[in-house]
Design a protein around this motif. Structure first.
Motif, PDB file in Angstrom:
ATOM      1  N   ILE A   1      -0.054   1.909   7.756  1.00 36.18           N
ATOM      2  CA  ILE A   1      -0.286   2.299   6.358  1.00 36.18           C
ATOM      3  C   ILE A   1      -1.624   3.010   6.175  1.00 36.18           C
ATOM      4  O   ILE A   1      -2.077   3.218   5.051  1.00 36.18           O
ATOM      5  CB  ILE A   1      -0.213   1.077   5.421  1.00 36.18           C
ATOM      6  CG1 ILE A   1      -1.271   0.036   5.796  1.00 36.18           C
ATOM      7  CG2 ILE A   1       1.179   0.465   5.471  1.00 36.18           C
ATOM      8  CD1 ILE A   1      -1.350  -1.129   4.804  1.00 36.18           C
ATOM      9  N   ALA A   2      -2.245   3.422   7.278  1.00 40.89           N
ATOM     10  CA  ALA A   2      -3.604   3.977   7.199  1.00 40.89           C
ATOM     11  C   ALA A   2      -3.680   5.251   6.374  1.00 40.89           C
ATOM     12  O   ALA A   2      -4.686   5.512   5.713  1.00 40.89           O
ATOM     13  CB  ALA A   2      -4.145   4.239   8.604  1.00 40.89           C
TER      14      ALA A   2
ATOM     15  N   ALA B   1       1.975   2.141   0.759  1.00 40.83           N
ATOM     16  CA  ALA B   1       1.611   1.158   1.779  1.00 40.83           C
ATOM     17  C   ALA B   1       2.333  -0.159   1.547  1.00 40.83           C
ATOM     18  O   ALA B   1       2.828  -0.791   2.493  1.00 40.83           O
ATOM     19  CB  ALA B   1       0.099   0.947   1.778  1.00 40.83           C
ATOM     20  N   LYS B   2       2.431  -0.582   0.302  1.00 43.48           N
ATOM     21  CA  LYS B   2       3.132  -1.827  -0.009  1.00 43.48           C
ATOM     22  C   LYS B   2       4.611  -1.728   0.360  1.00 43.48           C
ATOM     23  O   LYS B   2       5.192  -2.666   0.921  1.00 43.48           O
ATOM     24  CB  LYS B   2       2.985  -2.189  -1.484  1.00 43.48           C
ATOM     25  CG  LYS B   2       3.612  -3.549  -1.829  1.00 43.48           C
ATOM     26  CD  LYS B   2       3.457  -3.902  -3.279  1.00 43.48           C
ATOM     27  CE  LYS B   2       3.944  -5.339  -3.543  1.00 43.48           C
ATOM     28  NZ  LYS B   2       5.328  -5.576  -3.110  1.00 43.48           N
ATOM     29  N   ASN B   3       5.221  -0.595   0.045  1.00 42.43           N
ATOM     30  CA  ASN B   3       6.620  -0.402   0.418  1.00 42.43           C
ATOM     31  C   ASN B   3       6.819  -0.504   1.920  1.00 42.43           C
ATOM     32  O   ASN B   3       7.755  -1.141   2.408  1.00 42.43           O
ATOM     33  CB  ASN B   3       7.121   0.959  -0.080  1.00 42.43           C
ATOM     34  CG  ASN B   3       7.673   0.889  -1.495  1.00 42.43           C
ATOM     35  OD1 ASN B   3       8.137  -0.146  -1.938  1.00 42.43           O
ATOM     36  ND2 ASN B   3       7.613   1.996  -2.204  1.00 42.43           N
TER      37      ASN B   3
ATOM     38  N   GLY C   1       4.648  11.326   3.720  1.00 44.05           N
ATOM     39  CA  GLY C   1       4.110  10.432   4.739  1.00 44.05           C
ATOM     40  C   GLY C   1       4.780   9.072   4.737  1.00 44.05           C
ATOM     41  O   GLY C   1       5.115   8.529   5.791  1.00 44.05           O
ATOM     42  N   GLY C   2       4.998   8.511   3.550  1.00 39.50           N
ATOM     43  CA  GLY C   2       5.661   7.215   3.463  1.00 39.50           C
ATOM     44  C   GLY C   2       7.078   7.253   3.985  1.00 39.50           C
ATOM     45  O   GLY C   2       7.542   6.324   4.641  1.00 39.50           O
TER      46      GLY C   2
ATOM     47  N   GLN D   1      -6.942  -3.321   6.224  1.00 37.89           N
ATOM     48  CA  GLN D   1      -6.967  -3.947   4.905  1.00 37.89           C
ATOM     49  C   GLN D   1      -6.804  -5.463   5.030  1.00 37.89           C
ATOM     50  O   GLN D   1      -5.729  -5.963   5.332  1.00 37.89           O
ATOM     51  CB  GLN D   1      -5.855  -3.359   4.029  1.00 37.89           C
ATOM     52  CG  GLN D   1      -5.947  -1.852   3.858  1.00 37.89           C
ATOM     53  CD  GLN D   1      -5.188  -1.077   4.932  1.00 37.89           C
ATOM     54  OE1 GLN D   1      -4.922  -1.604   6.009  1.00 37.89           O
ATOM     55  NE2 GLN D   1      -4.861   0.163   4.636  1.00 37.89           N
ATOM     56  N   LEU D   2      -7.869  -6.198   4.750  1.00 38.02           N
ATOM     57  CA  LEU D   2      -7.869  -7.638   4.974  1.00 38.02           C
ATOM     58  C   LEU D   2      -6.901  -8.379   4.066  1.00 38.02           C
ATOM     59  O   LEU D   2      -6.237  -9.333   4.491  1.00 38.02           O
ATOM     60  CB  LEU D   2      -9.288  -8.196   4.803  1.00 38.02           C
ATOM     61  CG  LEU D   2     -10.329  -7.683   5.805  1.00 38.02           C
ATOM     62  CD1 LEU D   2     -11.670  -8.344   5.542  1.00 38.02           C
ATOM     63  CD2 LEU D   2      -9.880  -7.940   7.237  1.00 38.02           C
TER      64      LEU D   2
END
Length: 261
Positions: A169-170, A177-179, A144-145, A201-202
């Protein structure tokens, strides 16, 4: 005064029984901004992005790109969309095409650019996102990434003025997600592309944005700097305190290499 690249004026959009999904939404986007839109599920975030690039027709309102209205454009809508790149939550890659050909399709078929020039740029972008060795693979062979990195590279290939990313990034684990957010933020900064991202993501929103917009029930209830997103503002957006929300923050130790996600 900063250049206004996008203006949205009194946008309204309804689906069933004329119940508004977006209700009198107005805002402008300055060149170089990275704006993150936050809000509860169903508040209109995805619909808003789809209205901006005209994947959804609006009911009323005005859309301006570089001062030129395009909300009623029919004949040259493809020209407008060339300037507005889109990264989808579900990736939306062509499954029967290799990764490289997914990147080549629009620049060659729609923009009529030189094949060798486009191929060279595509390979450079794949190298930039850590996937050059996957260029002959098909989407089903990627994680997915990795698929999302291809989606970002494909959108960049359009050479857009604005990038829209709908929950990019859901579906990813925190490290992947960070990448993705690092890659997206890096590329839009390098290429001076203005960006709008929908996120849940706040903490991620605060880290990567220059400005945050809060949507609630189809209206903008907050528009300000990341540091102004206080607990009181969060409660206004979500209808509950920040203590009841998963912020989505992840530590630096969770960062992993491109090849692993």
């Amino acid at each position: 005064m900063a250049e206004k690249i996008l203006q949205v004026e009194h946008l309204k959009k309804s689906y069933v029984n004329n119940v508004p999904i977006l209700d009198d939404v107005s805002f402008s986007l300055q060149k170089g901004e990275v704006v993150v839109i936050v809000g509860p599920s169903g508040c209109g975030k995805s619909t808003f992005l789809r209205c901006i690039n005209r994947l959804e027709e609006i009911d009323t309102g005005v859309l301006k790109l570089n001062g030129v209205s395009y909300e009623k454009e029919k004949k040259n809508i493809s020209k407008v969309r060339e300037k507005i790149g889109m990264v989808f939550q579900s990736y939306d890659l062509f499954p029967n095409m290799t990764i490289l050909n997914n990147l080549l399709l629009a620049p060659m078929k729609v923009q009529k650019r030189n094949k060798e020039e486009v191929k060279k740029e595509a390979e450079q972008l794949l190298d930039r996102v850590g996937l050059l060795d996957k260029k002959d693979n098909y989407p089903r062979q990627l994680s997915g990434g990795q698929k999302q990195r291809v989606g970002i590279a494909r959108a960049i290939m359009q050479r857009p003025k604005i990038m829209l990313a709908d929950e990019p990034i859901a579906s990813l684990d925190p490290s992947s997600a960070k990448n993705i957010m690092d890659i997206l933020a890096g590329l839009v900064k390098e290429r001076q592309i203005t960006c709008i991202v929908n996120l849940h993501q706040l903490e991620v929103a605060k880290k990567y944005s220059t400005r945050i917009i809060g949507l609630s029930k189809g209206t903008i209830v907050f528009d300000g700097k990341p540091e102004e997103l206080t607990d009181e503002v969060v409660e206004k957006i979500y209808g509950t305190s920040s203590a009841n929300l998963i912020g989505g923050a992840e530590s630096e130790e969770q960062h992993i290499s491109y090849a692993a996600c």
